[in-house]
Design a protein around this motif. Structure first.
Motif, PDB file in Angstrom:
ATOM      1  N   HIS A  88       1.294   3.375   2.332  1.00 23.77           N
ATOM      2  CA  HIS A  88       2.068   3.542   3.561  1.00 23.77           C
ATOM      3  C   HIS A  88       3.322   2.670   3.536  1.00 23.77           C
ATOM      4  CE1 HIS A  88       2.652   5.071   7.528  1.00 23.77           C
ATOM      5  NE2 HIS A  88       2.683   3.875   8.083  1.00 23.77           N
ATOM      6  N   CYS A  89       3.243   1.514   2.857  1.00 23.66           N
ATOM      7  CA  CYS A  89       4.448   0.686   2.665  1.00 23.66           C
ATOM      8  C   CYS A  89       5.530   1.515   1.971  1.00 23.66           C
ATOM      9  CB  CYS A  89       4.133  -0.534   1.795  1.00 23.66           C
ATOM     10  SG  CYS A  89       3.096  -1.794   2.568  1.00 23.66           S
ATOM     11  N   CYS A 108       4.182  -2.238   8.217  1.00 19.29           N
ATOM     12  CA  CYS A 108       2.940  -1.567   7.816  1.00 19.29           C
ATOM     13  C   CYS A 108       1.708  -2.295   8.341  1.00 19.29           C
ATOM     14  CB  CYS A 108       2.851  -1.427   6.302  1.00 19.29           C
ATOM     15  SG  CYS A 108       1.323  -0.624   5.775  1.00 19.29           S
ATOM     16  N   CYS A 131      -0.490  -3.856   6.464  1.00 19.30           N
ATOM     17  CA  CYS A 131      -1.610  -3.933   5.513  1.00 19.30           C
ATOM     18  C   CYS A 131      -1.735  -5.328   4.925  1.00 19.30           C
ATOM     19  CB  CYS A 131      -1.449  -2.897   4.395  1.00 19.30           C
ATOM     20  SG  CYS A 131      -0.016  -3.198   3.328  1.00 19.30           S
ATOM     21  N   CYS A 177       0.832  -1.206   0.000  1.00 17.91           N
ATOM     22  CA  CYS A 177       0.000   0.000   0.000  1.00 17.91           C
ATOM     23  C   CYS A 177       0.869   1.260   0.000  1.00 17.91           C
ATOM     24  CB  CYS A 177      -0.935  -0.019   1.206  1.00 17.91           C
ATOM     25  SG  CYS A 177      -0.148   0.436   2.758  1.00 17.91           S
TER      26      CYS A 177
HETATM   27 ZN   LIG Z   1       1.154  -1.232   3.588  1.00 16.41          ZN
END
Ligand SMILES: [Zn+2]
Length: 362
Positions: A267-268, A352, A354, A265
């Motif tokens: 944020h990664c 992260c 996710c 994602c």
């Molecule tokens: Zn992520």
């Protein structure tokens, strides 16, 4: 099913008895022993006959029923046949003049999706798609217009404020819309691109299903660095696939395209940049704030913004049509310095979460 040789494919003789379908030799279909009887049979593949009628005609031509059947199977396997009836009914979902405009798009889809009826099925699915684009700047409005032109049933653009000269582009909001509400100008750009009024912009009640896809294209280009963490978190939670796209300084960025719980994602990507540069979070936090008294003209090359918008729209289409574009688990950069697109790989970041799988029950 009314079988037809795909009209998108050119036909040329490689020698006196070998036919080539398609221009690019690497992808072309080749048919040997193409004598007059076989060519007469091929002429019947014009989308007006179903399979039994074609086999009868093959017999009448002296080709024979079984050879005709084998030939149809070979043409189908080589990806040369489409279902003309399905193509007509897929196009019928779109009113004129958009229907005519979509002819070449469907022709292109027939080359990407092989079997008879596969491409018309993809185009029909596009007619039912709901896509939301957040940001009506040079990139966002152009992405929305291109997606609408390609047959997406409902494309909405979310943004506030009024159009500034720097928001305008030949593919999105035109310069004579300066001063108008951005949301209205972008909506009209979408309508012009699809040559028809879009369905009324939804004022969806709470609890209504989210769109099929969201494009994050804020005008300041911060999406190019996977900004908007809260927004992204909401999309991840709701399971809505989304794509980051933007231009920052001389860089255009497309990706990552995030398939929630399936691919890395935004944020990664932020965490990865932090790993590479400890000061990155501090820099990122200041991107939107230049401090008092500093006049700044954000850079956004028109050609770069148009290229990036086109690439982003293509990735969205590839994904929604069932493919896996290179912005999944990666991102693409185009630099205004040399115009060279590059693809960079992105793995899910271990911090992260996710891609963490829920613990098995018990
Ligand atoms: Zn992520």
């Amino acid at each position: 099913m009314h079988l037809a040789l795909k009209p998108a494919l050119s036909r040329s003789w490689r020698d006196t008895e070998t036919l080539q379908f398609g221009t690019v030799t690497r992808f072309a279909g080749v048919l040997g022993n193409a004598d007059k009887t076989l060519c007469d049979f091929l002429a019947l593949l014009d989308g007006t006959r179903d399979r039994p009628a074609l086999l009868d005609a093959g017999e009448r031509l002296g080709l024979g029923r079984e050879p005709a059947e084998a030939l149809l199977a070979e043409l189908e396997e080589t990806g040369l046949l489409d279902d003309a009836a399905a193509a007509a009914s897929a196009l019928a979902r779109f009113p004129e003049p958009h229907r005519g405009q979509l002819g070449p798009d469907l022709a292109s889809l027939t080359l990407v999706h092989s079997g008879p009826g596969a491409a018309p099925a993809v185009l029909s699915r596009r007619a039912g798609q709901r896509i939301e684009v957040r940001g009506a700047g040079r990139v966002g409005a152009a992405v929305a217009a291109v997606l609408a032109a390609g047959g997406a049933g409902e494309v909405t653009v979310v943004d506030g404020g009024r159009v500034l000269p720097g928001d305008c582009s030949p593919a999105g909001v035109p310069p004579n819309d300066v001063g108008r509400l951005r949301a209205t100008a972008a909506k009209e750009a979408v309508q012009r691109a699809s040559a028809r009024p879009q369905r009324p912009a939804p004022r969806r009640p709470a609890g209504a299903p989210p769109p099929d896809f969201v494009v994050l294209a804020p005008r300041d280009g911060s999406a190019a660095f996977a900004g908007g963490w809260y927004e992204a978190r909401q999309l991840l939670k709701a399971g809505v696939p989304h794509l980051y796209v933007g231009v920052v300084e001389e860089f255009g960025v497309v990706g990552p395209l995030v398939i929630p719980a399936m691919s890395a994602c935004g944020h990664c990507l932020v965490l990865r940049r932090e790993d590479e540069d400890a000061a990155w979070p501090r820099v990122l936090a200041q991107l939107a704030d230049d401090g008092p008294g500093r006049a700044r003209t954000p850079a956004c090359d028109s050609a770069l913004a148009t290229a990036v918008a086109g690439l982003a729209a293509l990735h969205v289409q590839v994904y929604l049509d069932g493919g896996r574009p290179p912005s999944v688990d990666g991102w693409c950069e185009v630099s205004a310095v040399d115009g060279m697109p590059r693809r960079l790989r992105l793995r899910g970041h271990p911090d992260c979460g996710c891609l963490w799988q829920p613990l098995p029950p018990g």
